[in-house]
Design an enzyme around this catalytic site. Sequence first.
Site, mmCIF file in Angstrom:
data_model
loop_
_atom_site.group_PDB
_atom_site.id
_atom_site.type_symbol
_atom_site.label_atom_id
_atom_site.label_comp_id
_atom_site.label_asym_id
_atom_site.label_seq_id
_atom_site.Cartn_x
_atom_site.Cartn_y
_atom_site.Cartn_z
ATOM 1 N N ILE A 49 -8.814 -5.636 -16.079
ATOM 2 C CA ILE A 49 -10.065 -6.179 -16.605
ATOM 3 C C ILE A 49 -10.571 -5.335 -17.770
ATOM 4 C CG2 ILE A 49 -12.393 -6.934 -16.058
ATOM 5 C CD1 ILE A 49 -10.086 -8.385 -14.546
ATOM 6 N N LYS A 50 -10.716 -5.990 -18.894
ATOM 7 C CA LYS A 50 -11.203 -5.314 -20.096
ATOM 8 C C LYS A 50 -12.734 -5.367 -20.108
ATOM 9 C CE LYS A 50 -9.194 -4.951 -24.719
ATOM 10 N NZ LYS A 50 -8.571 -5.726 -25.817
#
Length: 216
Positions: A82-83
């Site tokens: 997850i960015k």
Amino acid sequence: MRFFIDTANIEEIKEANDLGVICGVTTNPSLIAKEGRDFIEVVKEISEIVDGPISAEVISLEHKGMIEEAEKLSKIHKNIVIKIPMTAEGLKAVKVLSSKGIKTNVTLIFSAGQALLAARAGATYVSPFVGRLDDISQNGLDLIEEIVDIFSVNSIEAQIIVASVRNPIHVLQAARMGADIATVPLKVINQMIKHPLTDKGIDSFMKDWEGASLKL
């Protein structure tokens, strides 16, 4: 140093993967929007091509929304990372996601202080942007060197992804400094492959072979 490809274009990902040099993919909302396709569908398709970390970015700017989006994205495939943007809300989200075993990549990092905070919040990866610092007359590679030194001295496990890579020099200098990963566009990979003396050597070999009328 390991290589990720920075794109959401499926054909580019396939081409880079066929070369055998990449082990991950990074995307962002701009890259996804450029493809004009459904976000989830693109991420699913990428996960079927590359067996490695795939960074997919949240859209929410508030930590509760980030966490909800992250939990949804993480269910797509075991390789999803997850960015999260480097903000106070982002750090709150990273702390929670880390406690749940969800890997994170903190993006839009432009200072060593930001990288250190992201790592301490529990980020799996930190992504300092080299090219964008160069664009405002700062030396982006100086930032990479500083982060590498700080992480080494403090035994920080978060991995450094060199982002906003514009040319092979960015890659090679960052590799010499000890950065873990460079996420690069296909254009830069192709620039690293090519060298005029390689082309000249191949032409010379072929002319000599054909001139001798030899067969393999």
